[in-house]
Write a protein that holds these residues in place. Structure first.
Motif, mmCIF file in Angstrom:
data_model
loop_
_atom_site.group_PDB
_atom_site.id
_atom_site.type_symbol
_atom_site.label_atom_id
_atom_site.label_comp_id
_atom_site.label_asym_id
_atom_site.label_seq_id
_atom_site.Cartn_x
_atom_site.Cartn_y
_atom_site.Cartn_z
ATOM 1 N N SER A 128 1.065 -1.184 0.331
ATOM 2 C CA SER A 128 0.256 -0.188 0.093
ATOM 3 C C SER A 128 0.421 1.753 0.029
ATOM 4 C CB SER A 128 -0.805 -0.010 1.115
ATOM 5 O OG SER A 128 -0.041 -0.352 2.732
ATOM 6 N N PRO A 129 0.195 2.366 -0.311
ATOM 7 C CA PRO A 129 1.134 4.059 -0.453
ATOM 8 C C PRO A 129 1.652 4.147 1.793
ATOM 9 C CG PRO A 129 -0.872 4.389 -1.534
ATOM 10 C CD PRO A 129 -1.061 2.606 -0.724
ATOM 11 N N GLN A 130 0.934 3.666 2.257
ATOM 12 C CA GLN A 130 1.331 3.817 3.688
ATOM 13 C C GLN A 130 2.196 3.137 3.693
ATOM 14 O OE1 GLN A 130 -1.519 3.726 2.371
ATOM 15 N NE2 GLN A 130 -2.946 5.077 3.613
ATOM 16 N N ALA A 131 2.175 1.826 3.518
ATOM 17 C CA ALA A 131 3.681 1.114 3.729
ATOM 18 C C ALA A 131 4.395 1.244 2.701
ATOM 19 C CB ALA A 131 2.704 -0.970 2.777
ATOM 20 N N VAL A 132 4.853 2.391 1.511
ATOM 21 C CA VAL A 132 5.650 1.784 0.918
ATOM 22 C C VAL A 132 6.328 3.624 2.039
ATOM 23 C CG1 VAL A 132 6.802 3.040 -1.385
ATOM 24 C CG2 VAL A 132 5.014 1.104 -1.519
ATOM 25 N N ARG A 133 5.509 4.424 2.606
ATOM 26 C CA ARG A 133 6.704 5.264 3.049
ATOM 27 C C ARG A 133 6.757 4.644 4.390
ATOM 28 N NH1 ARG A 133 1.918 7.984 1.086
ATOM 29 N NH2 ARG A 133 1.123 7.564 3.092
ATOM 30 N N TYR A 134 6.249 3.688 5.393
ATOM 31 C CA TYR A 134 6.856 3.224 6.431
ATOM 32 C C TYR A 134 7.924 2.853 5.650
ATOM 33 C CZ TYR A 134 7.615 1.137 10.833
ATOM 34 O OH TYR A 134 7.581 0.629 11.936
ATOM 35 N N LEU A 135 8.579 1.975 5.197
ATOM 36 C CA LEU A 135 9.489 0.996 5.227
ATOM 37 C C LEU A 135 10.401 2.099 4.329
ATOM 38 C CD1 LEU A 135 8.408 -1.397 2.498
ATOM 39 C CD2 LEU A 135 9.005 -1.440 4.953
ATOM 40 N N GLN A 136 10.129 3.524 3.275
ATOM 41 C CA GLN A 136 10.938 4.605 3.052
ATOM 42 C C GLN A 136 11.530 4.687 4.971
ATOM 43 O OE1 GLN A 136 8.931 5.880 -0.260
ATOM 44 N NE2 GLN A 136 10.735 6.873 -0.439
ATOM 45 N N GLN A 137 10.546 5.637 5.814
ATOM 46 C CA GLN A 137 10.652 6.303 6.686
ATOM 47 C C GLN A 137 11.617 5.596 7.543
ATOM 48 O OE1 GLN A 137 7.113 7.434 8.412
ATOM 49 N NE2 GLN A 137 7.008 9.825 6.883
ATOM 50 N N HIS A 138 11.658 3.922 7.771
ATOM 51 C CA HIS A 138 12.142 3.585 8.970
ATOM 52 C C HIS A 138 13.107 2.997 8.079
ATOM 53 C CE1 HIS A 138 8.678 4.283 10.493
ATOM 54 N NE2 HIS A 138 8.743 4.336 11.926
ATOM 55 N N ARG A 139 14.069 3.180 7.085
ATOM 56 C CA ARG A 139 15.341 3.304 6.326
ATOM 57 C C ARG A 139 15.435 1.160 6.332
ATOM 58 N NH1 ARG A 139 19.088 6.280 5.596
ATOM 59 N NH2 ARG A 139 20.602 4.260 6.298
ATOM 60 N N TYR A 140 14.366 1.056 5.806
ATOM 61 C CA TYR A 140 14.325 -0.525 5.231
ATOM 62 C C TYR A 140 14.925 -0.636 3.773
ATOM 63 C CZ TYR A 140 11.816 -2.249 8.993
ATOM 64 O OH TYR A 140 11.003 -2.842 10.160
ATOM 65 N N THR A 141 15.577 -1.779 3.237
ATOM 66 C CA THR A 141 15.597 -2.266 2.144
ATOM 67 C C THR A 141 14.880 -3.332 1.837
ATOM 68 O OG1 THR A 141 18.206 -1.858 2.316
ATOM 69 C CG2 THR A 141 17.162 -3.623 1.330
ATOM 70 N N CYS A 142 14.085 -3.574 1.130
ATOM 71 C CA CYS A 142 13.175 -3.914 0.733
ATOM 72 C C CYS A 142 13.882 -5.314 -0.449
ATOM 73 C CB CYS A 142 11.513 -3.392 0.610
ATOM 74 S SG CYS A 142 10.587 -4.670 -0.602
ATOM 75 N N ALA A 143 13.743 -6.346 -0.458
ATOM 76 C CA ALA A 143 14.042 -7.362 -0.700
ATOM 77 C C ALA A 143 13.329 -9.036 -1.652
ATOM 78 C CB ALA A 143 15.506 -8.568 -0.085
ATOM 79 N N LEU A 144 13.028 -8.636 -3.074
ATOM 80 C CA LEU A 144 12.285 -9.005 -3.719
ATOM 81 C C LEU A 144 12.987 -10.114 -4.328
ATOM 82 C CD1 LEU A 144 10.182 -6.598 -5.660
ATOM 83 C CD2 LEU A 144 9.572 -8.050 -3.898
ATOM 84 N N TRP A 145 13.145 -11.046 -5.780
ATOM 85 C CA TRP A 145 13.341 -11.914 -6.346
ATOM 86 C C TRP A 145 13.761 -12.002 -7.058
ATOM 87 C CZ3 TRP A 145 9.140 -11.680 -2.875
ATOM 88 C CH2 TRP A 145 7.730 -11.578 -3.768
#
Ligand SMILES: [Zn+2]
Length: 229
Positions: A128-145
């Motif tokens: 969701s846009p909210q999840a993407v924003r959260y991951l950015q704000q909390h400095r995540y690296t998002c690992a797909l495959w």
């Protein structure tokens, strides 16, 4: 650290949806025997099972990376009626626990997150846009495959699918599941197959599988996000 071009073929091993007592232990034994690094994308409810936390700690202590793969793995972030609530329940709720686990591996402080993509399908329900924003704000690296041999269905033949994928890809990120499906009995055959074709097993991820890195958006996620992203 590495470019994606040139050089020896690479594979990144990932194990999702565990830890599972009786299975993850064996996976760790096999990885140790092959000196192969991996990332375990763990689920909160699995950690809460008896022995779950100890297995994740063992994985970290043996040099593997621990990533966040949601608290319950029951809800897709982009399919939630209450997207903010889903972020709180599925990501924030276990963030501290995952940080503690990942912190055991002192060489690596990068927060890794992998979304729950039902059946491995990368579509607009993933974020969701909210999840993407959260991951950015909390400095995540998002690992797909880029390699999904569907080991939960093809419990015997996933090895052949995965080796065929690896043979035609410079850098494969393979998704396996340390679940009680029987598929992990074939892990030694897979690692033996990788050794036979001289592939390097590495702990990090190619840029093409990291749409968010340390909170920075690297590629558009609009195709994986409901709403406007
Ligand atoms: Zn999963």
């Amino acid at each position: 650290m590495f470019g994606e071009e040139a050089g020896r073929r690479r594979v990144t091993l990932t194990f999702d949806n565990g830890p599972t007592p009786g299975i993850t232990d064996k996976v760790l034994d096999v990885l140790a025997a092959h000196r192969a690094p991996a990332t375990f994308f763990v689920v909160g409810t699995q950690l809460q099972q008896p022995g779950g936390l100890d297995l994740a700690r063992r994985a970290a202590a043996e040099g593997h990376r621990i990533g966040h793969h949601t608290a319950t793995h029951t809800l897709q972030l982009g399919a939630a009626e209450d997207p903010e609530g889903a972020v709180a329940a599925e990501i924030a709720a276990i963030e501290y626990d995952i940080d503690m686990l990942a912190g055991i591996n002192e060489a690596e402080s990068e927060r890794l997150f992998r979304p729950n993509a039902a059946g491995g399908v990368l579509d607009k329900h993933v974020f969701s846009p909210q999840a993407v924003r959260y991951l950015q704000q909390h400095r995540y690296t998002c690992a797909l495959w880029n390699c999904l041999p569907r080991d939960w269905e093809n419990t015997e033949t996933w090895v052949d699918h995965a080796l065929a994928d690896v043979a035609r890809t410079n850098w494969s990120v393979v998704v396996l599941h340390d679940l009680d499906t029987g598929a992990m009995d074939r892990l030694p055959a897979f690692l033996g197959g990788l050794a036979a074709i001289d592939v390097e097993i590495v702990p990090d991820f190619p840029d093409s599988c990291l749409p968010i890195r340390h909170g920075q958006l690297q590629h558009s996620l609009s195709h994986l996000t409901n709403g406007d992203g």
